[in-house]
Design a protein around this motif. Sequence first.
Motif, PDB file in Angstrom:
ATOM      1  N   GLN A 168       0.821  -1.216   0.000  1.00  0.00           N
ATOM      2  CA  GLN A 168       0.000   0.000   0.000  1.00  0.00           C
ATOM      3  C   GLN A 168       0.855   1.266   0.000  1.00  0.00           C
ATOM      4  OE1 GLN A 168      -3.358   0.327  -0.304  1.00  0.00           O
ATOM      5  NE2 GLN A 168      -3.294  -1.858  -0.717  1.00  0.00           N
ATOM      6  N   LEU A 169       1.938   1.267   0.767  1.00  0.00           N
ATOM      7  CA  LEU A 169       2.778   2.464   0.854  1.00  0.00           C
ATOM      8  C   LEU A 169       3.537   2.738  -0.444  1.00  0.00           C
ATOM      9  CD1 LEU A 169       4.280   2.098   4.435  1.00  0.00           C
ATOM     10  CD2 LEU A 169       2.734   3.900   3.640  1.00  0.00           C
ATOM     11  N   ARG A 170       4.039   1.687  -1.074  1.00  0.00           N
ATOM     12  CA  ARG A 170       4.954   1.865  -2.202  1.00  0.00           C
ATOM     13  C   ARG A 170       4.313   1.648  -3.565  1.00  0.00           C
ATOM     14  NH1 ARG A 170      10.904   0.173  -1.218  1.00  0.00           N
ATOM     15  NH2 ARG A 170      11.031   1.720  -2.858  1.00  0.00           N
ATOM     16  N   THR A 171       2.999   1.586  -3.602  1.00  0.00           N
ATOM     17  CA  THR A 171       2.324   1.480  -4.889  1.00  0.00           C
ATOM     18  C   THR A 171       2.386   2.852  -5.580  1.00  0.00           C
ATOM     19  OG1 THR A 171       0.289   0.750  -5.956  1.00  0.00           O
ATOM     20  CG2 THR A 171       0.038   2.020  -3.950  1.00  0.00           C
ATOM     21  N   PRO A 172       2.411   2.902  -6.908  1.00  0.00           N
ATOM     22  CA  PRO A 172       2.506   4.195  -7.597  1.00  0.00           C
ATOM     23  C   PRO A 172       1.379   5.171  -7.266  1.00  0.00           C
ATOM     24  CG  PRO A 172       2.990   2.415  -9.126  1.00  0.00           C
ATOM     25  CD  PRO A 172       2.515   1.783  -7.848  1.00  0.00           C
ATOM     26  N   ASP A 173       0.211   4.676  -6.864  1.00  0.00           N
ATOM     27  CA  ASP A 173      -0.874   5.587  -6.497  1.00  0.00           C
ATOM     28  C   ASP A 173      -1.054   5.671  -4.981  1.00  0.00           C
ATOM     29  OD1 ASP A 173      -1.905   3.052  -6.149  1.00  0.00           O
ATOM     30  OD2 ASP A 173      -3.864   3.521  -7.020  1.00  0.00           O
ATOM     31  N   GLY A 174      -0.031   5.265  -4.227  1.00  0.00           N
ATOM     32  CA  GLY A 174      -0.063   5.339  -2.768  1.00  0.00           C
ATOM     33  C   GLY A 174       0.322   6.720  -2.266  1.00  0.00           C
ATOM     34  N   PRO A 175       0.577   6.859  -0.969  1.00  0.00           N
ATOM     35  CA  PRO A 175       0.865   8.165  -0.388  1.00  0.00           C
ATOM     36  C   PRO A 175       2.127   8.828  -0.938  1.00  0.00           C
ATOM     37  CG  PRO A 175       1.264   6.418   1.203  1.00  0.00           C
ATOM     38  CD  PRO A 175       0.601   5.796   0.028  1.00  0.00           C
ATOM     39  N   PHE A 176       3.046   8.036  -1.507  1.00  0.00           N
ATOM     40  CA  PHE A 176       4.282   8.602  -2.055  1.00  0.00           C
ATOM     41  C   PHE A 176       4.226   8.742  -3.575  1.00  0.00           C
ATOM     42  CE2 PHE A 176       6.073   5.962   1.624  1.00  0.00           C
ATOM     43  CZ  PHE A 176       5.875   6.979   2.530  1.00  0.00           C
ATOM     44  N   GLY A 177       3.046   8.613  -4.149  1.00  0.00           N
ATOM     45  CA  GLY A 177       2.904   8.653  -5.594  1.00  0.00           C
ATOM     46  C   GLY A 177       3.393   9.933  -6.237  1.00  0.00           C
ATOM     47  N   ALA A 178       3.378  11.036  -5.515  1.00  0.00           N
ATOM     48  CA  ALA A 178       3.848  12.307  -6.064  1.00  0.00           C
ATOM     49  C   ALA A 178       5.250  12.645  -5.568  1.00  0.00           C
ATOM     50  CB  ALA A 178       2.881  13.425  -5.678  1.00  0.00           C
ATOM     51  N   CYS A 179       5.892  11.684  -4.916  1.00  0.00           N
ATOM     52  CA  CYS A 179       7.210  11.951  -4.324  1.00  0.00           C
ATOM     53  C   CYS A 179       8.324  11.252  -5.107  1.00  0.00           C
ATOM     54  CB  CYS A 179       7.218  11.512  -2.867  1.00  0.00           C
ATOM     55  SG  CYS A 179       6.155  12.526  -1.818  1.00  0.00           S
ATOM     56  N   THR A 180       9.311  10.813  -4.394  1.00  0.00           N
ATOM     57  CA  THR A 180      10.527  10.280  -4.978  1.00  0.00           C
ATOM     58  C   THR A 180      10.274   9.072  -5.866  1.00  0.00           C
ATOM     59  OG1 THR A 180      11.692  10.993  -3.013  1.00  0.00           O
ATOM     60  CG2 THR A 180      12.820   9.406  -4.395  1.00  0.00           C
TER      61      THR A 180
END
Length: 199
Positions: A168-180
């Motif tokens: 869930q965290l590292r999926t492309p549409d997860g919380p980091f999707g707009a980050c690194t």
Amino acid sequence: MSEPAHESEPVRIPDHDLDDLVATVTRLVAESRKQGETLARLTDDQPSQEDGEPADPVRPESPASASAPAEGNANDGPASVFILALGAKAYAEELAALTNWVHNLLLPVYGREITTGRPWCRQWQEHPEAVARLHALWLAWQQLTDVQAGLTGPSTWHRDHLDPALLQLRTPDGPFGACTTSAARPHHRLLAAPEPAGV
């Protein structure tokens, strides 16, 4: 027939049983200390908004908690161990402990490469969803890597907690999707949250 032992005589334990007894006492003392530390962290005074302190934007007060009175006495301690339910001081202390665990255990062992398909944010503490998921993962780790969890505890933690949380965290549409998306080009941006109904 042997005579019954007098009540004043000390109990004699065979030497081969002492190691088990010492190990049990040591484990119980360690567990007690761990529970005491957790209790101390969770029972810190929580500042109220009535004292003039603004609400924490990372952990907004939910409508249910805003309208419903807290059950029990304020001295009963927090109603939850979940990080998003803690007061400002307890939240900061819990986040510091969580950060230590994430940086010294989770990322070195399970971090893997940063790609567009597996993004990560070095400023994960600023993503409320990431904080919530990582904290839940850490709580499960504390319980399932304890001696009392048994030999299958760590396997259960990997299967039931680590793998779904990282997915869930590292999926492309997860919380980091707009980050690194590249370790060489760090980038941080919070995703917009949906507007609450009625706004």
